[in-house]
Every structure is written in C-alpha cells, then in structure tokens.
Design a protein around this motif. Sequence first.
Motif, PDB file in Angstrom:
ATOM      1  N   ALA A 243       0.808  -1.213   0.000  1.00  0.00           N
ATOM      2  CA  ALA A 243       0.000   0.000   0.000  1.00  0.00           C
ATOM      3  C   ALA A 243       0.847   1.272   0.000  1.00  0.00           C
ATOM      4  N   VAL A 244       0.307   2.285  -0.624  1.00  0.00           N
ATOM      5  CA  VAL A 244       0.944   3.607  -0.668  1.00  0.00           C
ATOM      6  C   VAL A 244       1.204   4.126   0.741  1.00  0.00           C
ATOM      7  N   ASP A 245       0.251   3.949   1.658  1.00  0.00           N
ATOM      8  CA  ASP A 245       0.450   4.404   3.035  1.00  0.00           C
ATOM      9  C   ASP A 245       1.699   3.775   3.643  1.00  0.00           C
ATOM     10  N   TRP A 246       1.911   2.495   3.375  1.00  0.00           N
ATOM     11  CA  TRP A 246       3.084   1.802   3.922  1.00  0.00           C
ATOM     12  C   TRP A 246       4.367   2.309   3.280  1.00  0.00           C
ATOM     13  N   MET A 247       4.305   2.567   1.979  1.00  0.00           N
ATOM     14  CA  MET A 247       5.491   3.079   1.294  1.00  0.00           C
ATOM     15  C   MET A 247       5.862   4.465   1.810  1.00  0.00           C
ATOM     16  N   ARG A 248       4.870   5.292   2.073  1.00  0.00           N
ATOM     17  CA  ARG A 248       5.179   6.620   2.614  1.00  0.00           C
ATOM     18  C   ARG A 248       5.806   6.513   3.999  1.00  0.00           C
ATOM     19  N   LYS A 249       5.336   5.562   4.796  1.00  0.00           N
ATOM     20  CA  LYS A 249       5.970   5.335   6.095  1.00  0.00           C
ATOM     21  C   LYS A 249       7.438   4.961   5.909  1.00  0.00           C
ATOM     22  N   ASP A 250       7.687   4.047   4.978  1.00  0.00           N
ATOM     23  CA  ASP A 250       9.055   3.603   4.722  1.00  0.00           C
ATOM     24  C   ASP A 250       9.927   4.735   4.190  1.00  0.00           C
ATOM     25  N   LEU A 251       9.384   5.523   3.266  1.00  0.00           N
ATOM     26  CA  LEU A 251      10.179   6.617   2.703  1.00  0.00           C
ATOM     27  C   LEU A 251      10.425   7.702   3.748  1.00  0.00           C
ATOM     28  N   GLY A 252       9.521   7.853   4.695  1.00  0.00           N
ATOM     29  CA  GLY A 252       9.787   8.766   5.807  1.00  0.00           C
ATOM     30  C   GLY A 252      11.008   8.322   6.606  1.00  0.00           C
ATOM     31  N   LEU A 253      11.126   7.017   6.834  1.00  0.00           N
ATOM     32  CA  LEU A 253      12.314   6.480   7.512  1.00  0.00           C
ATOM     33  C   LEU A 253      13.568   6.739   6.683  1.00  0.00           C
ATOM     34  N   VAL A 254      13.464   6.524   5.381  1.00  0.00           N
ATOM     35  CA  VAL A 254      14.603   6.739   4.475  1.00  0.00           C
ATOM     36  C   VAL A 254      15.072   8.190   4.540  1.00  0.00           C
ATOM     37  N   LEU A 255      14.144   9.118   4.405  1.00  0.00           N
ATOM     38  CA  LEU A 255      14.509  10.529   4.348  1.00  0.00           C
ATOM     39  C   LEU A 255      15.055  11.019   5.688  1.00  0.00           C
ATOM     40  N   ALA A 256      14.522  10.489   6.786  1.00  0.00           N
ATOM     41  CA  ALA A 256      15.059  10.848   8.108  1.00  0.00           C
ATOM     42  C   ALA A 256      16.493  10.341   8.260  1.00  0.00           C
ATOM     43  N   GLU A 257      16.745   9.110   7.822  1.00  0.00           N
ATOM     44  CA  GLU A 257      18.100   8.558   7.901  1.00  0.00           C
ATOM     45  C   GLU A 257      19.051   9.342   6.991  1.00  0.00           C
ATOM     46  N   ALA A 258      18.557   9.762   5.828  1.00  0.00           N
ATOM     47  CA  ALA A 258      19.393  10.546   4.917  1.00  0.00           C
ATOM     48  C   ALA A 258      19.797  11.876   5.535  1.00  0.00           C
ATOM     49  N   ARG A 259      18.872  12.479   6.264  1.00  0.00           N
ATOM     50  CA  ARG A 259      19.217  13.729   6.948  1.00  0.00           C
ATOM     51  C   ARG A 259      20.303  13.488   7.985  1.00  0.00           C
ATOM     52  N   ARG A 260      20.262  12.333   8.636  1.00  0.00           N
ATOM     53  CA  ARG A 260      21.276  12.029   9.649  1.00  0.00           C
ATOM     54  C   ARG A 260      22.642  11.752   9.033  1.00  0.00           C
ATOM     55  N   ASN A 261      22.651  11.024   7.910  1.00  0.00           N
ATOM     56  CA  ASN A 261      23.965  10.628   7.367  1.00  0.00           C
ATOM     57  C   ASN A 261      24.465  11.512   6.230  1.00  0.00           C
ATOM     58  N   SER A 263      23.123  12.086   3.215  1.00  0.00           N
ATOM     59  CA  SER A 263      22.844  11.667   1.836  1.00  0.00           C
ATOM     60  C   SER A 263      21.903  12.649   1.153  1.00  0.00           C
ATOM     61  N   ARG A 264      22.066  12.791  -0.158  1.00  0.00           N
ATOM     62  CA  ARG A 264      21.156  13.594  -0.972  1.00  0.00           C
ATOM     63  C   ARG A 264      20.284  12.646  -1.785  1.00  0.00           C
ATOM     64  N   LEU A 265      18.974  12.751  -1.605  1.00  0.00           N
ATOM     65  CA  LEU A 265      18.034  11.844  -2.261  1.00  0.00           C
ATOM     66  C   LEU A 265      16.956  12.648  -2.986  1.00  0.00           C
ATOM     67  N   PRO A 266      17.317  13.412  -4.016  1.00  0.00           N
ATOM     68  CA  PRO A 266      16.324  14.280  -4.668  1.00  0.00           C
ATOM     69  C   PRO A 266      15.184  13.521  -5.328  1.00  0.00           C
ATOM     70  N   VAL A 267      15.470  12.407  -5.988  1.00  0.00           N
ATOM     71  CA  VAL A 267      14.414  11.641  -6.653  1.00  0.00           C
ATOM     72  C   VAL A 267      13.491  10.993  -5.620  1.00  0.00           C
ATOM     73  N   THR A 268      14.079  10.414  -4.578  1.00  0.00           N
ATOM     74  CA  THR A 268      13.275   9.766  -3.542  1.00  0.00           C
ATOM     75  C   THR A 268      12.347  10.769  -2.861  1.00  0.00           C
ATOM     76  N   ALA A 269      12.861  11.964  -2.561  1.00  0.00           N
ATOM     77  CA  ALA A 269      12.032  12.989  -1.926  1.00  0.00           C
ATOM     78  C   ALA A 269      10.884  13.408  -2.846  1.00  0.00           C
ATOM     79  N   LEU A 270      11.165  13.491  -4.130  1.00  0.00           N
ATOM     80  CA  LEU A 270      10.134  13.879  -5.090  1.00  0.00           C
ATOM     81  C   LEU A 270       9.057  12.798  -5.197  1.00  0.00           C
ATOM     82  N   VAL A 271       9.484  11.541  -5.291  1.00  0.00           N
ATOM     83  CA  VAL A 271       8.518  10.450  -5.400  1.00  0.00           C
ATOM     84  C   VAL A 271       7.681  10.345  -4.129  1.00  0.00           C
TER      85      VAL A 271
END
Length: 301
Positions: A243-261, A263-271
């Motif tokens: 589900a989209v809701d689950w993917m958004r939860k996962d991408l929230g984890l990704v983007l938070a981890e990217a802020r910590r380490n 990383s630049r994730l322009p495509v992931t943030a856009l999607v």
Amino acid sequence: MTKTYDSVPSHRVAFIGLGVMGGPMAGHLAAAGHQVSVYNRTAAKAVAWAARHGGRAAATPREAAEGAQLVFVCVGNDDDLRSVLLGDDGVYAGLAAGAIVADHTTASAEVAVEMAALAQARGLGFVDAPVSGGEAGAVNGLLTVMCGGDETAFEAVRPVAMAYSRAITRVGGSGAGQRAKMVNQICIAGLVQGLAEAIAFGEHAGLDMKQVLDVIGKGAAQSWQLDNRGQTMVDDRFDFGFAVDWMRKDLGLVLAEARRNGSRLPVTALVDQFYADVQQQGGGRWDTSSLIRRLREPRQD
C-alpha cells in the motif's frame, strides 16, 4: 506453489504480529514443524491463526514468548515495536537468557540499535531483519531478508527463518538490516516512478503498451516491477500489493536517515511527494504502482 522446507530441528518459537505479512510467515514456521505461539493485537486474529495452523494463541506478547528459543516480530512501526517488546507484558519480560528476537518490522535503524542494546542487557540476542518480497513473497515463503546484528544470533535465526525465505543475509551490525531495507525502498521508488512515466508516455503516443512492455521486458529495461506491475498498471488495477500508506511510512524512515547521514536523495524525496498526491486522490491503500494515476489526471497547464 508448494514450499519445500529444509530439514531443521523443531524449535519453540513465537510470532508477534499476524498481519498481511506476519500471518503467512508464522504459518510457514508451523508447516516446517516448529512449535509456534502467536500474539496479535486483535486477539481474534491470533485465535483464528491457531485454529488454522495449530500452535497456541497467547493473550500478551510476554505469554507468547515464554519458553521460546526464538521470537519473530512483524508489526507496524517503531512505537509498535517498543510496545510489544518492552514493559511487564512485553516479549523481553517473558524470555530466558540466551533467547533471540528477530524483528521483521520495517522500522528505523535507531530503534534497532536501541532494542539490541536493551536485549543485550538482559542476556538476549536481537537481529533487525526487515523483509522484501511483499505479500506474495510471504504467502509463498520466498522473502528476501536483510539482517543486522550479532553474527552468532543471526546464525541461530537463519535456518529457522528460511521456512519463509529464499535468501537471508547478514549485512552488518545492529541497524544495518534496516538501512539495507532503506536502500531497497529507494530503488523501488525510483523504478516505479520511471515505469509509470514510461507507460503514460506510451499511452499518449498511441502504443499498445502491453505489447511494448512484453518487448522491452526482454531487454535492459527488465525489472521485477515491470514484470509484476506493468500489465496491471496498464489495466489501471491497484487493489492489491504494497500500500501507498506503507510506502510513505518507509520513505519517511529513508529521508530521516538521509538527513542524519548527509545523503542527498532528490528523486526519492520527489517520489515521496508524488505518493502524497496519490493519498490525496484516496489511494492510500492502493498498490505503490498507482503512481501512474497522477499522470492520468487531466493536465492543469
């Protein structure tokens, strides 16, 4: 399909969380000959699982864990994980020293490190072990599992978890499994958006996209997403899958981890924002391939 199980000595195990993924995973453990106790927040689901597969439905995570050598967990998020592991009724309170917890929740690397440290203080093992393969992978026992944690604990978990896996690999210390799952979700987000754009482009160009997908699927554009989601995207069917809701939860984890380490994730943030648009269209429970719905909306420019 029929799953063939490796010959592994029977273990006393518990499974916490019997959702879309956890229910079938626990079922494979029972089918492989393990003694399984289960707990689910909605107790009726645990009772129904036990009636179908055998084993024992427990009233609390602690009760499910008592006497278990291995405990498998598959819940929703960091807070859910803490709620079933910690406290007087939690898994940790029910385990004897030497037992091991394998967490299949897609959660943050931070909570994995936190839970591993608390487990170690109690003489327990902890492996963060998120999975990839979706509901079909769970049902068919063909999940890919990426693990972080102590190597000895991992080696104890691996042969038992193969009941529902086709590959289970340790990729580093505590938190590494969760970070590997983040890599997986980054790849999927970009692939699905690219596939959505390709199909929408082909439709606007007047191509028979089922034929085109069949052709390009034999070349360098081939991917799991194209093979398993391309045709249903053309058919505009999304009432299944991850589900989209689950993917958004996962991408929230990704983007938070990217802020910590850093990383630049322009495509992931856009999607991620594109998925927010799909949620606004009422598609929170649609499959992630529903990204193409955005591209089928009338253009505003």
